[in-house]
Design an enzyme around this catalytic site. Structure first.
Site, PDB file in Angstrom:
ATOM      1  N   ASP A 130     -67.013   9.131  23.630  1.00  0.00           N
ATOM      2  CA  ASP A 130     -65.637   9.083  24.155  1.00  0.00           C
ATOM      3  C   ASP A 130     -64.935   7.743  23.996  1.00  0.00           C
ATOM      4  O   ASP A 130     -63.732   7.635  24.289  1.00  0.00           O
ATOM      5  CB  ASP A 130     -65.618   9.521  25.626  1.00  0.00           C
ATOM      6  CG  ASP A 130     -66.539   8.677  26.531  1.00  0.00           C
ATOM      7  OD1 ASP A 130     -66.814   7.519  26.202  1.00  0.00           O
ATOM      8  OD2 ASP A 130     -66.965   9.215  27.582  1.00  0.00           O
ATOM      9  N   HIS A 140     -74.456   8.227  19.102  1.00  0.00           N
ATOM     10  CA  HIS A 140     -74.119   9.619  18.743  1.00  0.00           C
ATOM     11  C   HIS A 140     -72.743   9.732  18.101  1.00  0.00           C
ATOM     12  O   HIS A 140     -72.158  10.816  18.088  1.00  0.00           O
ATOM     13  CB  HIS A 140     -74.214  10.521  19.982  1.00  0.00           C
ATOM     14  CG  HIS A 140     -75.626  10.712  20.473  1.00  0.00           C
ATOM     15  ND1 HIS A 140     -75.942  11.284  21.682  1.00  0.00           N
ATOM     16  CD2 HIS A 140     -76.816  10.400  19.884  1.00  0.00           C
ATOM     17  CE1 HIS A 140     -77.265  11.323  21.822  1.00  0.00           C
ATOM     18  NE2 HIS A 140     -77.818  10.780  20.746  1.00  0.00           N
ATOM     19  N   CYS A 171     -60.715  17.410   3.351  1.00  0.00           N
ATOM     20  CA  CYS A 171     -60.941  16.048   2.860  1.00  0.00           C
ATOM     21  C   CYS A 171     -60.002  15.776   1.686  1.00  0.00           C
ATOM     22  O   CYS A 171     -59.954  16.577   0.741  1.00  0.00           O
ATOM     23  CB  CYS A 171     -62.395  15.926   2.413  1.00  0.00           C
ATOM     24  SG  CYS A 171     -62.756  14.373   1.600  1.00  0.00           S
ATOM     25  N   SER A 188     -79.562  12.056  31.433  1.00  0.00           N
ATOM     26  CA  SER A 188     -80.650  12.922  31.898  1.00  0.00           C
ATOM     27  C   SER A 188     -81.975  12.548  31.231  1.00  0.00           C
ATOM     28  O   SER A 188     -83.004  13.140  31.554  1.00  0.00           O
ATOM     29  CB  SER A 188     -80.311  14.385  31.618  1.00  0.00           C
ATOM     30  OG  SER A 188     -80.087  14.570  30.239  1.00  0.00           O
ATOM     31  N   ASN A 205     -78.686   6.931  38.607  1.00  0.00           N
ATOM     32  CA  ASN A 205     -78.395   8.350  38.373  1.00  0.00           C
ATOM     33  C   ASN A 205     -78.202   9.052  39.711  1.00  0.00           C
ATOM     34  O   ASN A 205     -78.729   8.603  40.728  1.00  0.00           O
ATOM     35  CB  ASN A 205     -79.563   8.999  37.604  1.00  0.00           C
ATOM     36  CG  ASN A 205     -79.143  10.255  36.875  1.00  0.00           C
ATOM     37  OD1 ASN A 205     -78.651  11.204  37.473  1.00  0.00           O
ATOM     38  ND2 ASN A 205     -79.318  10.271  35.560  1.00  0.00           N
ATOM     39  N   ALA A 214     -72.607   5.913  39.393  1.00  0.00           N
ATOM     40  CA  ALA A 214     -72.524   4.706  38.559  1.00  0.00           C
ATOM     41  C   ALA A 214     -71.257   3.915  38.887  1.00  0.00           C
ATOM     42  O   ALA A 214     -71.273   2.683  38.883  1.00  0.00           O
ATOM     43  CB  ALA A 214     -72.531   5.110  37.087  1.00  0.00           C
TER      44      ALA A 214
END
Ligand code: OAD
Length: 255
Positions: free
Chosen positions: A105, A120, A148, A190, A214, A232
């Site tokens: 994000d 990622h 593309c 996780s 967590n 958090a």
């Protein structure tokens, strides 16, 4: 009432090398859905094989592209939360600091963190499904997904799907940061998806203190030296304040 053990604050105030790994939980308080929450997690409502694999994309590229467009829209409307801000502030606290994220994000970058290791990928970037090359712009037409401009293959989001390799340079950088830190913080993940989940084990094997933040227990909890249960967005700012106060006291004491 948040309780952070004094011994952890002392260890962090002394640390020169700190590495942090974040997961979807760090962005949850901004309003970005996590993946594995039993009710609101994306994988509780959507099929990852259909939406997060190359095979799923090849069989229905329009569906997959539009699902990522929907996620992009959610992300573009939210703001970094105090947890992201606290992790950006940590850059000032430690001489060597690495921030690794599984999130796509870019909220860490938006809150001011520099040199974020994105394991990622990044949902705001696209690449060619055929050539794997990052594509920044393409001629606008009605094609969904867009094509593309080099080879006319489908464009796809530049995120890592199940069954795909992580970006090599990012993974190598993350592994080195895990294996050379004194304290490793695992925040809002996780700890189920490898290879990211293995970074804490690599850090532990190399002698680092492992800290987990967590809401719930995870497979990492039993090996963590400290397991802080809470949000958090509350624990990280409290941690930054406590480390800052202790460092300031030490400075005054040594003058
Ligand atoms: P998960 O959805 O698996 O886990 C999110 C974790 O965050 C859970 O353990 C929650 O208990 C915790 N959590 C939620 N809200 C929190 C909060 N406010 N404060 C602290 N913790 C909180 O997400 P990830 O571990 O990031 O991969 O998932 C790893 C990967 O699996 C993702 O990057 C994604 C997914 O499939 C790809 O898409 C390749």
């Amino acid at each position: 009432m948040l309780t952070i053990p004094d011994s952890l604050i002392t260890r962090l105030a002394e640390a020169k090398t700190v590495t942090v790994l974040t997961g979807a939980g760090i962005s949850a308080e901004s309003g970005v859905p996590t993946f594995r929450d039993a009710q609101s997690g994306l994988w509780a409502r959507y099929d990852p094989h259909q939406l997060a694999t190359a095979e799923g994309f090849a069989s229905n590229p329009k569906l997959v592209w539009e699902w990522y467009e929907w996620r992009r829209q959610i992300i573009s409307k939210v703001r970094p939360n105090p947890g992201h801000v606290a992790l950006a502030e940590m850059e000032r606290l430690f001489p060597k600091y690495s921030l690794i994220t599984q999130n796509v994000d870019a909220l860490h970058e938006r809150s001011g963190s520099k040199d974020v290791i994105e394991l990622h990928g990044n949902i705001h970037r696209n690449k060619c499904f055929v050539e794997g090359i990052v594509i920044d712009s393409w001629p606008s037409d009605d094609s969904v997904p867009p094509r593309c401009p080099r080879c006319s293959g489908w464009l796809r989001p530049d995120v890592v799907w199940f069954g795909e390799s992580l970006p090599l340079a990012a993974l190598a950088h993350a592994e080195l940061s895990a294996m050379t830190c004194e304290v490793f913080l695992s925040v809002g993940t996780s700890s189920q998806v490898h290879p990211a989940a293995g970074l804490a084990d690599a850090a532990k094997a190399a002698g680092a203190v492992i800290v987990e933040i967590n809401l719930e227990k995870t497979p990492l909890t039993k090996t963590a030296d400290y397991s802080l249960r809470g949000k958090a967005g509350e624990l990280l700012p409290a941690l930054v304040t406590a480390i800052g106060s202790q460092s300031a006291e030490r400075k005054t004491g040594s003058e």
